[in-house]
Motif scaffolding. Sequence first.
Motif, PDB file in Angstrom:
ATOM      1  N   GLN A   1       0.789  -1.224   0.014  1.00 48.95           N
ATOM      2  CA  GLN A   1       0.039  -0.129  -0.100  1.00 48.95           C
ATOM      3  C   GLN A   1       0.879   1.290  -0.208  1.00 48.95           C
ATOM      4  O   GLN A   1       1.808   1.358   0.646  1.00 48.95           O
ATOM      5  N   ALA A   2       0.373   2.215  -0.873  1.00 48.84           N
ATOM      6  CA  ALA A   2       0.968   3.426  -0.643  1.00 48.84           C
ATOM      7  C   ALA A   2      -0.196   4.573  -0.561  1.00 48.84           C
ATOM      8  O   ALA A   2      -1.008   4.462  -0.859  1.00 48.84           O
ATOM      9  N   TYR A   3       0.486   5.517   0.359  1.00 50.69           N
ATOM     10  CA  TYR A   3      -0.674   6.538   0.643  1.00 50.69           C
ATOM     11  C   TYR A   3      -0.039   7.974   0.528  1.00 50.69           C
ATOM     12  O   TYR A   3       1.091   8.183   0.937  1.00 50.69           O
ATOM     13  N   PHE A   4      -0.801   8.684  -0.348  1.00 49.95           N
ATOM     14  CA  PHE A   4      -0.224  10.146  -0.677  1.00 49.95           C
ATOM     15  C   PHE A   4      -1.012  10.943  -0.140  1.00 49.95           C
ATOM     16  O   PHE A   4      -2.396  10.975  -0.145  1.00 49.95           O
ATOM     17  N   ARG A   5      -0.489  11.965   0.538  1.00 53.34           N
ATOM     18  CA  ARG A   5      -1.280  13.162   1.350  1.00 53.34           C
ATOM     19  C   ARG A   5      -0.826  14.295   0.859  1.00 53.34           C
ATOM     20  O   ARG A   5       0.565  14.642   1.051  1.00 53.34           O
ATOM     21  N   ILE A   6      -1.766  15.338   0.432  1.00 59.83           N
ATOM     22  CA  ILE A   6      -1.044  16.881   0.381  1.00 59.83           C
ATOM     23  C   ILE A   6      -1.833  17.389   1.546  1.00 59.83           C
ATOM     24  O   ILE A   6      -2.999  17.511   1.597  1.00 59.83           O
ATOM     25  N   ASN A   7      -0.919  18.020   2.411  1.00 60.95           N
ATOM     26  CA  ASN A   7      -1.246  19.001   3.512  1.00 60.95           C
ATOM     27  C   ASN A   7      -1.058  20.494   3.257  1.00 60.95           C
ATOM     28  O   ASN A   7      -2.019  21.079   3.782  1.00 60.95           O
ATOM     29  N   SER A   8      -0.417  20.948   2.213  1.00 58.65           N
ATOM     30  CA  SER A   8      -0.106  22.238   2.090  1.00 58.65           C
ATOM     31  C   SER A   8      -0.956  22.658   0.917  1.00 58.65           C
ATOM     32  O   SER A   8      -1.381  21.812   0.139  1.00 58.65           O
ATOM     33  N   GLN A   9      -1.034  24.068   1.009  1.00 58.67           N
ATOM     34  CA  GLN A   9      -1.895  24.421  -0.153  1.00 58.67           C
ATOM     35  C   GLN A   9      -1.016  25.068  -1.189  1.00 58.67           C
ATOM     36  O   GLN A   9       0.223  25.293  -1.112  1.00 58.67           O
ATOM     37  N   GLN A  10      -1.547  25.209  -2.432  1.00 55.90           N
ATOM     38  CA  GLN A  10      -1.040  25.553  -3.735  1.00 55.90           C
ATOM     39  C   GLN A  10       0.362  24.754  -3.863  1.00 55.90           C
ATOM     40  O   GLN A  10       1.359  25.595  -3.959  1.00 55.90           O
ATOM     41  N   MET A  11       0.444  23.519  -3.605  1.00 60.46           N
ATOM     42  CA  MET A  11       1.707  22.940  -4.186  1.00 60.46           C
ATOM     43  C   MET A  11       1.592  21.859  -4.984  1.00 60.46           C
ATOM     44  O   MET A  11       0.188  21.611  -5.376  1.00 60.46           O
ATOM     45  N   GLY A  12       2.575  21.595  -5.594  1.00 60.89           N
ATOM     46  CA  GLY A  12       2.668  20.231  -6.498  1.00 60.89           C
ATOM     47  C   GLY A  12       3.072  18.817  -5.997  1.00 60.89           C
ATOM     48  O   GLY A  12       4.141  19.070  -5.170  1.00 60.89           O
ATOM     49  N   GLN A  13       2.505  17.883  -6.229  1.00 59.38           N
ATOM     50  CA  GLN A  13       2.966  16.688  -5.519  1.00 59.38           C
ATOM     51  C   GLN A  13       3.411  16.008  -6.864  1.00 59.38           C
ATOM     52  O   GLN A  13       2.243  15.578  -7.699  1.00 59.38           O
ATOM     53  N   PHE A  14       4.447  15.460  -6.902  1.00 56.37           N
ATOM     54  CA  PHE A  14       4.987  15.139  -8.273  1.00 56.37           C
ATOM     55  C   PHE A  14       5.550  13.601  -7.864  1.00 56.37           C
ATOM     56  O   PHE A  14       6.897  13.265  -7.976  1.00 56.37           O
ATOM     57  N   GLU A  15       4.767  12.476  -7.415  1.00 59.01           N
ATOM     58  CA  GLU A  15       5.383  11.156  -7.017  1.00 59.01           C
ATOM     59  C   GLU A  15       5.688  10.758  -8.363  1.00 59.01           C
ATOM     60  O   GLU A  15       4.894  10.661  -9.191  1.00 59.01           O
ATOM     61  N   ARG A  16       6.618   9.705  -8.085  1.00 57.35           N
ATOM     62  CA  ARG A  16       6.959   8.979  -9.373  1.00 57.35           C
ATOM     63  C   ARG A  16       7.176   7.629  -9.029  1.00 57.35           C
ATOM     64  O   ARG A  16       7.981   6.989  -7.939  1.00 57.35           O
ATOM     65  N   THR A  17       6.359   6.712  -9.481  1.00 56.64           N
ATOM     66  CA  THR A  17       6.406   5.171  -9.045  1.00 56.64           C
ATOM     67  C   THR A  17       6.898   4.299 -10.507  1.00 56.64           C
ATOM     68  O   THR A  17       6.736   4.611 -11.369  1.00 56.64           O
ATOM     69  N   LEU A  18       8.013   3.448  -9.880  1.00 59.73           N
ATOM     70  CA  LEU A  18       8.432   2.570 -10.796  1.00 59.73           C
ATOM     71  C   LEU A  18       8.202   0.967 -10.160  1.00 59.73           C
ATOM     72  O   LEU A  18       8.672   0.670  -9.122  1.00 59.73           O
ATOM     73  N   ILE A  19       7.651   0.269 -10.976  1.00 59.36           N
ATOM     74  CA  ILE A  19       7.391  -1.101 -10.495  1.00 59.36           C
ATOM     75  C   ILE A  19       7.823  -2.091 -11.488  1.00 59.36           C
ATOM     76  O   ILE A  19       7.542  -2.214 -12.736  1.00 59.36           O
ATOM     77  N   ILE A  20       8.651  -3.003 -11.108  1.00 59.18           N
ATOM     78  CA  ILE A  20       9.253  -4.137 -12.082  1.00 59.18           C
ATOM     79  C   ILE A  20       8.614  -5.372 -11.529  1.00 59.18           C
ATOM     80  O   ILE A  20       9.041  -5.711 -10.261  1.00 59.18           O
ATOM     81  N   ALA A  21       7.841  -6.209 -12.034  1.00 56.14           N
ATOM     82  CA  ALA A  21       7.476  -7.554 -11.795  1.00 56.14           C
ATOM     83  C   ALA A  21       8.183  -8.458 -12.740  1.00 56.14           C
ATOM     84  O   ALA A  21       7.875  -8.611 -13.845  1.00 56.14           O
ATOM     85  N   GLU A  22       9.156  -9.077 -12.052  1.00 62.80           N
ATOM     86  CA  GLU A  22       9.838 -10.101 -12.803  1.00 62.80           C
ATOM     87  C   GLU A  22       9.264 -11.317 -13.272  1.00 62.80           C
ATOM     88  O   GLU A  22       8.053 -11.529 -12.733  1.00 62.80           O
ATOM     89  N   GLU A  23       9.795 -12.257 -13.935  1.00 64.00           N
ATOM     90  CA  GLU A  23       9.155 -13.393 -14.514  1.00 64.00           C
ATOM     91  C   GLU A  23       8.301 -14.150 -13.393  1.00 64.00           C
ATOM     92  O   GLU A  23       8.971 -14.686 -12.431  1.00 64.00           O
ATOM     93  N   GLY A  24       7.265 -14.346 -13.745  1.00 59.83           N
ATOM     94  CA  GLY A  24       6.498 -15.166 -13.122  1.00 59.83           C
ATOM     95  C   GLY A  24       5.958 -14.720 -11.683  1.00 59.83           C
ATOM     96  O   GLY A  24       5.460 -15.567 -10.768  1.00 59.83           O
ATOM     97  N   SER A  25       6.220 -13.412 -11.592  1.00 62.19           N
ATOM     98  CA  SER A  25       5.726 -12.942  -9.979  1.00 62.19           C
ATOM     99  C   SER A  25       4.554 -12.467 -10.148  1.00 62.19           C
ATOM    100  O   SER A  25       3.682 -12.387 -11.105  1.00 62.19           O
ATOM    101  N   LYS A  26       3.920 -12.471  -8.889  1.00 62.95           N
ATOM    102  CA  LYS A  26       2.695 -11.923  -8.723  1.00 62.95           C
ATOM    103  C   LYS A  26       2.468 -11.032  -7.605  1.00 62.95           C
ATOM    104  O   LYS A  26       3.178 -11.301  -6.511  1.00 62.95           O
ATOM    105  N   ALA A  27       1.950  -9.700  -7.511  1.00 62.09           N
ATOM    106  CA  ALA A  27       1.656  -8.643  -6.458  1.00 62.09           C
ATOM    107  C   ALA A  27       0.646  -7.832  -6.915  1.00 62.09           C
ATOM    108  O   ALA A  27      -0.047  -7.914  -8.102  1.00 62.09           O
ATOM    109  N   HIS A  28      -0.036  -7.270  -5.736  1.00 62.23           N
ATOM    110  CA  HIS A  28      -1.174  -6.213  -5.817  1.00 62.23           C
ATOM    111  C   HIS A  28      -0.621  -5.068  -5.304  1.00 62.23           C
ATOM    112  O   HIS A  28      -0.114  -5.266  -4.133  1.00 62.23           O
ATOM    113  N   TYR A  29      -0.602  -3.769  -5.916  1.00 63.87           N
ATOM    114  CA  TYR A  29      -0.315  -2.577  -5.278  1.00 63.87           C
ATOM    115  C   TYR A  29      -1.515  -1.845  -5.020  1.00 63.87           C
ATOM    116  O   TYR A  29      -2.343  -1.615  -6.128  1.00 63.87           O
TER     117      TYR A  29
END
Lengths: 384, 467
Positions: B201-229
């Motif tokens: 689980q990832a949780y993203f929270r913006i608390n400040s005003q007039q801000m920019g949130q620019f999260e960057r997510t990179l996910i690599i599921a190798e051969e035969g793997s299984k996951a839930h994000y």
Amino acid sequence: MIVESFLQSVKDRNEPGWMNSKRLNAFVKFSQTGMPNPKEEEWKYTDVSKIELNNPKFGIVDIAIKSSSDKVIALPMKEAIKKFSDIIQKHFLISDSDKFVSFVHSFWDNGIFVYVPQDVDGGTIYSSIGNSTTPTYSLVILEKGSKLNLVEENTSNEDQHFSSNVTEISVKESAELNYFPYQNPSNDLCNLHYKRAILERDGKINWFVGMFGSKLSRWKIETLLNGENAECQKRGIIIGNHDQHHDMITKTFHMVQHTKGNTEVKGVLTDNSFSVYRGLVRIEKNAQQSDAYMGSHNILLGEKAKANSIPTLQIEANDVKATHGSSTGHVDEEKLFYLMTRGLDRNEAENVIVEGFVGSILNKITLEDVREKFKSIIIEKLRK
Amino acid sequence: MDKQPLVIERDYSRYEVKEPDEFVYKTKKGLSKEIVEEISKIKKEPKWMLEFRLKALEHFFSRSMPTWGADLSKINFDEITYYIKPTERKAPTWEDLPEGMKRTFEKLGIPEAERRFLAGVEAMYDSETVYHKIRDDLAKQGVIFCDTDTAVKEYPEIVREYFGKIVPPNDNKFAALNSACWSGGSFVFIPKNVEVKMPLQAYFRINSQQMGQFERTLIIAEEGSKAHYIEGCSSAVYSADSLHAAVVEVIAKDHAHFRYTTLQNWSNDIYNLVTKRAHAYENAIVEWLDANIGAKVGMKYPSVFLLGKNARADILSIAFAGNGQHQDTGAKAVHIAPNTTSTITAKSVSKDGGKTSYRGLVKIFPGAVNSKSFVRCDALILDEQSVSDTIPCMEINESKVDVGHEATVGKVNDSQLFYLMSRGLTEQQAITLIVNGFFDAFTKELPLEYAVEFNRLIQLEMTGTVG
């Protein structure tokens, strides 16, 4: 084109003053507007940059009209503009949405004029336009309570040209038009058509459109349902072979409540042919209780055939029913195999399947000779 | 029946835990080369990343705003703060977080959820990840789940191989903006044949005003793997708008099965402009479950490029637009390899003047024989003020395929409403039930706890009285 020669051509036409000024305004727009750009959504898949608009070689347009009733007025536009200037002025509404429309608007030379008076059953009119690079403008008016079948064949007068046409249709209260425009010139030509119908209350239009010929063809078909209970049925068949490029746009605008629209377009693409179908159903805010369906279906017969479809719904009212369905696929090998075990060769088997596929549209064509004509064109085009 | 309008107000109180601005550093408003250099310097990044950022920034400046989709003309890029660092270092436990942050996440139920049913958690607050943890047994199997900043330092080879390759910076204006200013987000690596049974689980929270949130997510599921994000998000409510422009890149290698679930619940003052894309190789399955409830304007079209034979994409996109909201959402499936399959299901509800748009693309390349794609879009419009568009696009460049599309737009079925009301439900309850049922395809795919949360969100949205 030089302004002086345009002005001279307008003068030579000897038309009413209002038409002169319409032509002049359109020419100004035409001169100021650039060619459609592939960056514009509607032109994304159709490249018209090779069409020479600025120095066109105008030719002769042949118009043939055969009417079964003497109660309707049906004649070439060239004559009509002199005899029925007032009626034409009242219904000449087209606005210059792009360079091609301004081109037609500025330079049109002939076309078809049909006027069906109030409560008259106009029977069937067969018309034929032998096109050249000279554009055509047609106007069809159905007064209150009148009826008409209008067949419009588009052929070609020359070997090399592109043809363009604008047709305006006015269907008044409780009038009903069955309109059968189709094009089938040789595969060397380009043609661009823009047809628009405006319907008043209880008015009805049934379009049966056939896009068969030309190297590049683009038909834009719009219907405005401006009165309650107005109804529009659009049925289209697109057949592509060799390197043909077909681009069909249908738009239906539900402007008031209780309007009904139904669009169904079927395409069969063989060889390297390409088709793009772009449909729009727009239901305005006060067009509650409207009902709209849009369907587009394609069969790809050629391995390199391609088909794009973009059926768009814009729904601003909540108490409506709007649906669309679309499918693109190939002919099921198992079905072909079955037919071939019955002694058909592959081409014949394909034709049987195609006939069944477009049959749902052909069978709705209310004029038997038009239905047969469409059928024979389709069979001819798909013959290998 | 004399029908009176539903009076509906969004109850966002549970999410609106506004804490005083807590930060240890922030850049000054506006965007420039200097700001980007400053962000990179604070992060002590390798040179290649700074170069990547600056190149992306150039592209962002040179690229014009999109002219299609939602209205973005009110975004004032000069009034936004592009980087706000909330804490000096990441907290090893929830207890170690500053009070305000701790209160926020507790109220949102994240620590509780971690204890009960999550394999790992990452919590982001404004521009930085403030907490991340993965269960030890998974870490021992080689599963990596951390924030992307940490990954750049600790797993540079993996990051460098994939970063910006699925969504290049010049993909669109907001991918360029993210590439220039990115901070935080998740890095997930699932080794070959490893199955992570509980969600990350990832949780993203913006608390400040007039801000920019620019999260960057990179996910690599190798051969035969299984996951839930799973990702969730929310924000404090302000009168001035903030911007959230994320980039998410997913690589699902041969036979991998990856599911990505989003529960987007921003407050109604956020522009949510997100690029999400996955590459699916042979026999891989990628699933996007994308629910958009919040935000002022959302433009998000999760996509899957089917690059290997037999790869499959399942995309479920849910949108809810209330007063002042425009959800311009959809999906893209691009079939490049033979025998690939995609299904896209989109459901949207608009009410109180909200607007939903489905925008989608199915593209089949020559040679992607025996590909199949089916798209289904349904839109409910609950009142006269609300609108809905459906704009699917199908580009079919291969003949041996099956592509289908169906769409419906309309109102709540009168006979269903009548039936429920005849059983004693109020109109409000009946509509809520019908809307929940409409979204059933989505909720039944969620883990139970999330399904409950989702249904509650919709109920919150629908709370109101029939006058």
